[in-house]
Design a protein around this motif. Structure first.
Motif, PDB file in Angstrom:
ATOM      1  N   LYS A 114       0.748  -1.429  -0.069  1.00  0.00           N
ATOM      2  CA  LYS A 114      -0.107  -0.199   0.020  1.00  0.00           C
ATOM      3  C   LYS A 114       0.840   1.283  -0.086  1.00  0.00           C
ATOM      4  O   LYS A 114       1.860   1.336   0.521  1.00  0.00           O
ATOM      5  CB  LYS A 114      -0.922  -0.287   1.196  1.00  0.00           C
ATOM      6  N   TRP A 115       0.233   2.041  -0.610  1.00  0.00           N
ATOM      7  CA  TRP A 115       0.971   3.560  -0.644  1.00  0.00           C
ATOM      8  C   TRP A 115       0.035   4.196   0.305  1.00  0.00           C
ATOM      9  O   TRP A 115      -1.212   3.993   0.498  1.00  0.00           O
ATOM     10  CB  TRP A 115       0.727   4.292  -1.728  1.00  0.00           C
ATOM     11  N   THR A 116       0.644   5.042   1.216  1.00  0.00           N
ATOM     12  CA  THR A 116      -0.165   6.038   2.182  1.00  0.00           C
ATOM     13  C   THR A 116       0.116   7.389   2.302  1.00  0.00           C
ATOM     14  O   THR A 116       1.477   8.049   2.133  1.00  0.00           O
ATOM     15  CB  THR A 116       0.181   5.380   3.606  1.00  0.00           C
ATOM     16  N   MET A 117      -0.870   8.277   2.378  1.00  0.00           N
ATOM     17  CA  MET A 117      -0.728   9.609   2.563  1.00  0.00           C
ATOM     18  C   MET A 117      -1.389  10.092   4.082  1.00  0.00           C
ATOM     19  O   MET A 117      -2.156   9.511   4.439  1.00  0.00           O
ATOM     20  CB  MET A 117      -1.590  10.545   1.484  1.00  0.00           C
ATOM     21  N   THR A 118      -0.620  11.083   4.763  1.00  0.00           N
ATOM     22  CA  THR A 118      -0.988  11.352   5.859  1.00  0.00           C
ATOM     23  C   THR A 118      -1.566  12.804   5.870  1.00  0.00           C
ATOM     24  O   THR A 118      -0.709  13.659   5.247  1.00  0.00           O
ATOM     25  CB  THR A 118       0.260  11.370   6.922  1.00  0.00           C
ATOM     26  N   PHE A 119      -2.554  13.164   6.582  1.00  0.00           N
ATOM     27  CA  PHE A 119      -3.390  14.479   6.769  1.00  0.00           C
ATOM     28  C   PHE A 119      -3.428  14.847   7.975  1.00  0.00           C
ATOM     29  O   PHE A 119      -3.458  14.323   9.016  1.00  0.00           O
ATOM     30  CB  PHE A 119      -4.644  14.294   6.073  1.00  0.00           C
TER      31      PHE A 119
ATOM     32  N   ILE B  88       1.594   4.062 -10.104  1.00  0.00           N
ATOM     33  CA  ILE B  88       0.528   4.301  -9.547  1.00  0.00           C
ATOM     34  C   ILE B  88       0.750   5.414  -8.249  1.00  0.00           C
ATOM     35  O   ILE B  88      -0.164   6.249  -8.027  1.00  0.00           O
ATOM     36  CB  ILE B  88      -0.108   3.079  -8.552  1.00  0.00           C
ATOM     37  N   GLY B  89       1.724   5.217  -7.447  1.00  0.00           N
ATOM     38  CA  GLY B  89       2.157   6.272  -6.541  1.00  0.00           C
ATOM     39  C   GLY B  89       2.231   7.818  -6.914  1.00  0.00           C
ATOM     40  O   GLY B  89       1.730   8.819  -6.609  1.00  0.00           O
TER      41      GLY B  89
ATOM     42  N   GLY C  62       5.294   6.857   0.913  1.00  0.00           N
ATOM     43  CA  GLY C  62       5.959   5.439   0.812  1.00  0.00           C
ATOM     44  C   GLY C  62       5.092   4.210   0.459  1.00  0.00           C
ATOM     45  O   GLY C  62       4.102   4.132   0.504  1.00  0.00           O
ATOM     46  N   PHE C  63       5.742   3.211  -0.067  1.00  0.00           N
ATOM     47  CA  PHE C  63       5.035   1.783  -0.161  1.00  0.00           C
ATOM     48  C   PHE C  63       5.573   0.924   0.524  1.00  0.00           C
ATOM     49  O   PHE C  63       6.925   0.445   0.780  1.00  0.00           O
ATOM     50  CB  PHE C  63       5.189   1.558  -1.737  1.00  0.00           C
ATOM     51  N   ILE C  64       4.552   0.251   1.473  1.00  0.00           N
ATOM     52  CA  ILE C  64       4.943  -1.086   2.364  1.00  0.00           C
ATOM     53  C   ILE C  64       4.592  -2.138   1.816  1.00  0.00           C
ATOM     54  O   ILE C  64       3.125  -2.441   1.391  1.00  0.00           O
ATOM     55  CB  ILE C  64       4.492  -0.412   3.711  1.00  0.00           C
ATOM     56  N   PHE C  65       5.346  -3.077   1.692  1.00  0.00           N
ATOM     57  CA  PHE C  65       4.721  -4.523   1.322  1.00  0.00           C
ATOM     58  C   PHE C  65       3.889  -5.093   2.516  1.00  0.00           C
ATOM     59  O   PHE C  65       4.102  -4.897   3.668  1.00  0.00           O
ATOM     60  CB  PHE C  65       5.948  -5.598   1.178  1.00  0.00           C
TER      61      PHE C  65
ATOM     62  N   THR D 102       9.505   4.936  -2.811  1.00  0.00           N
ATOM     63  CA  THR D 102       9.149   6.419  -2.344  1.00  0.00           C
ATOM     64  C   THR D 102       8.877   7.125  -3.713  1.00  0.00           C
ATOM     65  O   THR D 102       9.755   6.858  -4.583  1.00  0.00           O
ATOM     66  CB  THR D 102       9.839   6.697  -1.521  1.00  0.00           C
ATOM     67  N   VAL D 103       7.903   7.996  -3.745  1.00  0.00           N
ATOM     68  CA  VAL D 103       7.848   8.931  -4.699  1.00  0.00           C
ATOM     69  C   VAL D 103       7.497  10.617  -4.142  1.00  0.00           C
ATOM     70  O   VAL D 103       6.986  10.416  -3.224  1.00  0.00           O
ATOM     71  CB  VAL D 103       6.761   8.322  -5.520  1.00  0.00           C
TER      72      VAL D 103
END
Length: 234
Positions: free
Chosen positions: A137-142, A199-200, A214-217, A233-234
């Motif tokens: 998954k890719w994750t964004m924080t807000f 995708i990221g 970042g992308f974590i398995f 990471t992107v």
């Protein structure tokens, strides 16, 4: 594909273009309880997509999608993760999506600890699901209460098949916590670096998100929990 595709430039949708739930006295209705859908979806869909004397036109999506909800109060009573997660509704047209979206809480209105998912139908939002098992998954924080618009844009880009590697996407989840909110985009083939990076990058472009993500398995998350490191990471 959607018959009339939801394009990135269409993501800036105004209140005037979206169906609203209105009471008989003419006032806009109150927000429902967490995870609750108000009214009959078929009726809402029909009223939002037709006018008197015209036939109801439905715009099918390429995939059917299911909303899932994990209630924080129910989670606290369960020993096994995911045992309190439940499907809310499955939709397969643009009209059904808007009818649902306009009758459920935004992330900013959900209680801390709530998790709200939108996944392709037949895929459970769990690491153990066969489709998700080899993914990540890719994750964004807000900041707290700041994810509402990005959650909507993520859903529109996802169900509107705007990603070049959309077949690799399983779904998305918004995690509401006391101090922040996170949106994650789950994919099914973590080892395919080029697809994940694509995708990221596109996800950041659609949302105009400037921070590094970042992308974590999933395998790493299962084994290392919070110690899992980003592979891309992107």
């Amino acid at each position: 594909m959607v018959e009339e595709a939801i394009k990135p430039e269409d993501l800036n949708i105004t209140d005037e273009t979206k169906p609203k739930t209105v009471r008989s006295d003419g006032e806009e209705d109150e927000q429902p309880e967490e995870g609750e859908i108000v009214g009959d979806v078929d009726t809402l869909s029909s009223s939002s997509s037709s006018r008197p004397g015209t036939a109801v036109v439905q715009h099918p999506l390429e995939h059917s999608w299911t909303f899932w909800f994990d209630n924080p109060s129910a989670k606290a009573k369960q020993a096994a993760w995911g045992s309190s997660m439940r499907p809310i509704y499955t939709f397969s047209t643009v009209e059904e999506f808007w009818s649902l979206y306009n009758n459920i809480h935004r992330p900013s209105k959900l209680a801390p600890g709530a998790d709200f998912y939108c996944f392709k139908n037949k895929i459970e939002p769990k690491w153990e699901d066969p489709v998700c098992a080899n993914g990540g998954k890719w994750t964004m924080t807000f900041q707290k209460s700041k994810s509402d618009i990005c959650w909507l844009y993520t859903l529109l880009a996802m169900i509107g098949e705007q990603f070049d590697h959309g077949d690799d996407i399983c779904g998305a989840v918004v995690n509401v916590r006391a101090r922040q909110e996170k949106i994650s985009l789950w994919t099914k083939n973590a080892a395919n670096e080029s697809a994940q990076v694509s995708i990221g990058k596109q996800w950041k472009e659609f949302l105009d998100y400037n921070d590094t993500i970042g992308f974590i398995f999933h395998d790493d998350a299962k084994k290392l929990d919070r110690g899992a490191k980003n592979k891309y990471t992107v």
